[in-house]
Scaffold this active site. Structure first.
Site, PDB file in Angstrom:
ATOM      1  N   GLU A  44       5.976 -10.684  14.396  1.00  0.00           N
ATOM      2  CA  GLU A  44       5.338 -11.469  15.610  1.00  0.00           C
ATOM      3  C   GLU A  44       5.675 -12.817  15.426  1.00  0.00           C
ATOM      4  O   GLU A  44       5.793 -13.530  16.544  1.00  0.00           O
ATOM      5  CB  GLU A  44       4.032 -11.150  15.736  1.00  0.00           C
ATOM      6  CG  GLU A  44       3.652  -9.695  15.709  1.00  0.00           C
ATOM      7  CD  GLU A  44       1.719  -9.700  15.659  1.00  0.00           C
ATOM      8  OE1 GLU A  44       1.238 -10.595  16.116  1.00  0.00           O
ATOM      9  OE2 GLU A  44       1.378  -8.506  15.276  1.00  0.00           O
ATOM     10  N   ARG A  59       0.765  -1.113  -0.004  1.00  0.00           N
ATOM     11  CA  ARG A  59      -0.110   0.010  -0.147  1.00  0.00           C
ATOM     12  C   ARG A  59       0.977   1.348  -0.045  1.00  0.00           C
ATOM     13  O   ARG A  59       0.386   2.422  -0.591  1.00  0.00           O
ATOM     14  CB  ARG A  59      -1.236   0.076   1.341  1.00  0.00           C
ATOM     15  CG  ARG A  59      -2.066  -0.920   1.043  1.00  0.00           C
ATOM     16  CD  ARG A  59      -2.914  -1.478   2.444  1.00  0.00           C
ATOM     17  NE  ARG A  59      -2.299  -1.624   3.265  1.00  0.00           N
ATOM     18  CZ  ARG A  59      -2.762  -1.372   4.624  1.00  0.00           C
ATOM     19  NH1 ARG A  59      -3.912  -1.219   4.604  1.00  0.00           N
ATOM     20  NH2 ARG A  59      -2.042  -1.950   5.631  1.00  0.00           N
TER      21      ARG A  59
END
Length: 188
Positions: A109, A72
């Site tokens: 993560e 994006r």
């Protein structure tokens, strides 16, 4: 903290931009609220306002190139680069660019990922503004700054549409940026 990008918004402009960002609960996984910018991109007034603000940041920082982060960030960085009259450089996920690249690994993560840049995209003498849509934990932005610096180019700033302040990305980037401005149009 530099607030040059946020002060570029007048009156109700912040609300216009924020109002065109859609929350998508439990995407891409349960417990995560995804910030979807596609409604903003579909609104010509909001998208033009955003492009103007980012192009002004390019000029304010004296950038000679704009690096957009996949995917994006491409959508925001390319029109800002065109409007500011400088080149656009894509920073992509590993394996997506043809030709010789330089790669930087970073932690997620749940594992690691890599981003890459063409070795000849920028280099010594280039002043690069990094643009992305959202600053969350800061991993991708951190890796992109390190990657661009490895080419010999100077990173003159990082500009984002939306900073999710509660995730601590700004804190993670402080050491890497070493005084380079990090600007967000909107911080929540």
């Amino acid at each position: 903290m530099s607030d040059g990008l946020a002060t570029a918004l007048a009156g109700g402009d912040r609300e216009l931009l924020l109002g065109t960002i859609r929350d998508v609960p439990d995407y891409p996984k349960p417990g995560v609220t995804f910030k979807d910018i596609t409604p903003l991109l579909a609104d010509p007034r909001a998208f033009s306002l955003l492009t103007d603000a980012l192009a002004a940041a390019v000029s304010r920082h004296g950038a000679t190139a704009v690096a957009g982060l996949e995917a994006r960030g491409f959508i925001l960085a390319a029109p800002a680069a065109v409007r500011a009259g400088v080149g656009f450089v894509p920073v992509r996920k590993s394996g997506k660019l043809p030709g010789e690249t330089v790669t930087e690994e970073y932690e997620l993560e749940y594992g690691t990922a890599e981003i890459e840049l063409h070795v000849d995209a920028v280099g010594p003498g280039d002043r690069v503004l990094v643009i992305d849509d959202v600053l969350a934990t800061g991993g991708t932005a951190d890796a992109s700054v390190r990657l661009i610096r490895r080419t010999g180019a100077e990173v003159v700033g990082v500009s984002v549409l939306l900073e999710l302040g509660f995730l601590g990305g700004r804190d993670r980037l402080t050491a890497t940026l070493d005084g380079v401005p990090l600007e967000a149009l909107i911080t929540i």
